[in-house]
Design a protein around this motif. Sequence first.
Motif, PDB file in Angstrom:
ATOM      1  N   GLN A 163       0.821  -1.214   0.000  1.00  0.00           N
ATOM      2  CA  GLN A 163       0.000   0.000   0.000  1.00  0.00           C
ATOM      3  C   GLN A 163       0.849   1.256   0.000  1.00  0.00           C
ATOM      4  OE1 GLN A 163      -3.605   0.546   0.301  1.00  0.00           O
ATOM      5  NE2 GLN A 163      -3.407  -1.497  -0.562  1.00  0.00           N
ATOM      6  N   PRO A 164       0.579   2.156  -0.922  1.00  0.00           N
ATOM      7  CA  PRO A 164       1.193   3.482  -0.788  1.00  0.00           C
ATOM      8  C   PRO A 164       0.526   4.183   0.404  1.00  0.00           C
ATOM      9  CG  PRO A 164       0.092   3.189  -2.934  1.00  0.00           C
ATOM     10  CD  PRO A 164      -0.315   2.041  -2.066  1.00  0.00           C
ATOM     11  N   ALA A 197     -16.250  12.294  -3.774  1.00  0.00           N
ATOM     12  CA  ALA A 197     -14.846  12.027  -4.117  1.00  0.00           C
ATOM     13  C   ALA A 197     -13.907  12.954  -3.357  1.00  0.00           C
ATOM     14  CB  ALA A 197     -14.633  12.202  -5.615  1.00  0.00           C
ATOM     15  N   THR A 200     -10.817  11.358  -1.555  1.00  0.00           N
ATOM     16  CA  THR A 200     -10.076  10.294  -2.231  1.00  0.00           C
ATOM     17  C   THR A 200      -8.579  10.564  -2.126  1.00  0.00           C
ATOM     18  OG1 THR A 200     -11.909   9.956  -3.749  1.00  0.00           O
ATOM     19  CG2 THR A 200      -9.784   9.067  -4.427  1.00  0.00           C
ATOM     20  N   GLY A 201      -7.836   9.528  -1.776  1.00  0.00           N
ATOM     21  CA  GLY A 201      -6.391   9.677  -1.600  1.00  0.00           C
ATOM     22  C   GLY A 201      -5.994  10.008  -0.168  1.00  0.00           C
ATOM     23  N   TYR A 202      -6.992  10.212   0.694  1.00  0.00           N
ATOM     24  CA  TYR A 202      -6.712  10.613   2.076  1.00  0.00           C
ATOM     25  C   TYR A 202      -7.181   9.566   3.076  1.00  0.00           C
ATOM     26  CZ  TYR A 202      -5.861  15.291   0.304  1.00  0.00           C
ATOM     27  OH  TYR A 202      -5.353  16.355  -0.378  1.00  0.00           O
ATOM     28  N   ILE A 227     -15.535   6.013   3.518  1.00  0.00           N
ATOM     29  CA  ILE A 227     -15.316   5.581   2.132  1.00  0.00           C
ATOM     30  C   ILE A 227     -16.276   6.285   1.182  1.00  0.00           C
ATOM     31  CG2 ILE A 227     -16.811   3.552   2.487  1.00  0.00           C
ATOM     32  CD1 ILE A 227     -13.796   3.510   0.177  1.00  0.00           C
ATOM     33  N   GLY A 230     -14.802   8.929  -0.529  1.00  0.00           N
ATOM     34  CA  GLY A 230     -13.606   8.497  -1.235  1.00  0.00           C
ATOM     35  C   GLY A 230     -12.426   8.186  -0.344  1.00  0.00           C
ATOM     36  N   ARG A 232      -9.945   6.368   2.179  1.00  0.00           N
ATOM     37  CA  ARG A 232      -9.715   4.943   2.399  1.00  0.00           C
ATOM     38  C   ARG A 232     -10.259   4.538   3.756  1.00  0.00           C
ATOM     39  NH1 ARG A 232      -6.196   1.518  -0.431  1.00  0.00           N
ATOM     40  NH2 ARG A 232      -7.409  -0.387  -0.441  1.00  0.00           N
TER      41      ARG A 232
END
Lengths: 468, 198
Positions: A163-164, A197, A200-202, A227, A230, A232
């Motif tokens: 996972q990044p 969204a 997302t990415g956070y 979620i 967006g 995680r």
Amino acid sequence: MSQVPATLFDKVWDSHVVRKIEDGPDVFFIDRHFIHEVTSPVAFLGLEGRGVKVMFPEKTFATADHNTPTINQHLPVQDPLSANQLKALETNSAKYGISHWGLGNPKNGIVHVVGPENGITLPGMTIVCGDSHTSTHGAFGAIAFGIGTSEVEMVLSSQCIMQPKPKKMRINVKGKLGKGVTPKDVTLYIISRLTAAGATGYFVEYAGEVFENMSMEGRMTVCNMSIEMGARGGIIAPDETTFAYINGREKAPQGAAWDKALAYWKTLKTDEGATFDKEYTYDAAEIEPMITYGTNPGMGMGITQHIPSSEEGGGSKASYEKSLQYMGFAEEDSMLGKKVDYVFIGSCTNGRIEDFRAFAAIVKGRKKAEHVTAWIVPGSHIVEQQIKEEGILDILTEAGFQLRQPGCSACLAMNDDKVPAGKYAVSTSNRNFEGRQGPGSRTMLASPLVAAAAAVTGVVTDPRTLMA
Amino acid sequence: MAYDKFTVLTSTAVPMPIENVDTDQIIPARFLKATERKGFGDNLFRDWRYNGDNTPKQDFVLNNPIYSGKILVGGKNFGSGSSREHAAWAIYDYGFRCVVSSFFADIFKNNSLNIGILPVTVSPAFLDKIFTAIEADPKAELTVDLEKQSITIVATGESESFDINSYKKHNLTNGFDDIDYLQAMKGEIAAFAEKSLY
């Protein structure tokens, strides 16, 4: 030596990195892995294909929930495909020595309800499951998120995934919640502000007075919905409320192990001066009971408001109009008074005891509206038992409602609990996507209070008008 | 599971200029009952693609014979919702190898990379150019070059670069998967687990 201030998220994430890959993901160690019947069979097939064993079977827990009936669970499952999937979970668990709470087991229930209520979910853990609402467990100060089936196979075979590290966001809600405003309204409000969204990415940390004063059930509802914007996952620093919830649960540490764990858990908070990539602050007084009017969870509004125009709604006009057309609603409509055909209370979002208490508080002394079909589905057998012991079942029965058996049910409608095409459902679940609750179904997401108000009046109703 | 290596793909593309295409549209939950990974492509976009009586919906893009190809081009926030890898399987099984959007949901993006679909994130302006090019000519081709990390509209030569980390790029180019990598470091993982609190 002074340390660089760290966020709660950093502390838990960084302590679980086995290896950092340059310009690649982290090899990330998983403390607890939940599996269910839908997203695990292909992962087990993968293991067999490779001839690989489960590395730490004691760190994985299986429960059947997504594809189970919510009536007559003592009888054989009618649908052969569903029966086959449930059998596969049982067989695979037995073969690899994984604990399995199948249909009929007194511990059975929705994976994100049974994990916490049995003390499997603990602060500081990393937790994954092939289900996006794994974010629920973040309520305990754990890093918890959903994964795909390839990753389920990774965890089974190596207890790690690749996972990044996500970016960090903090959302503060200050002040006190008003009458009739629940944790579900808090999260629907935040998502309506950030969009579906927007995170997302956070990974999101929830902070501030509103979350500090919230029960564990409420915190789980909020983290569960992370979620839907967006993100995680969501995480809340563990505190006395958390420790009191965990203490004494079956798989929670005891005695000296408890003391040791507690000392560690108390370090799990964001340090003064730690920074986030993004931060938002909201005022609790701005939040009223919420309801969604569209086909993604970001399309929500206060129940007394009017549906925004496409300009106010954001995003592309065509997508916005497609969404309203699907719902059969128009810009500027009021939601109050709209006819409701189905009411669903349950799911990993709102299937815990507190949710049924709230529902019963509105229903008590009233009757179910005749034209409404209501599905009352506890998140687990333990919740079902509590509903009976607390007299909630009597209130429900008196009002003309029936209690079903635990499972994901109409949240994703894999089983027979499907809302027919064109019908309207007020649902305490997490997604209002097109056809989510059955092909052609129209979903309005809301809190248990709003669901109860709809169930007894037959139309979208502000629950505050029914509260003393 | 092994997948085809991805190097350079030149193909026509299927346009789907809709925002927030969620995983319940890509593959509805009622089709998740299988215990093996096969046949999911038949139910890709099931409820947008077919009427209740299983007749095709003529106005849906996958039922329009003028559009075809190995590249699916979607609107912003493609793949939002559930973690079901079945969504990526359905797209792969249908025959797509690359999905282009201005924004992907996280889990869908991970799942795609893990099974050999390349998710290409482009700017909103370039996404519009792609949609315009396909609208003008449904046979317009795109070239996706993983090594160069570029996507090009063949007819106009307009091009944009995209991001992918070098680890994932290496995997896709060679058809490797993460499980092979993790199996090779099990000793290191076991030592880590020894020190784990839980």
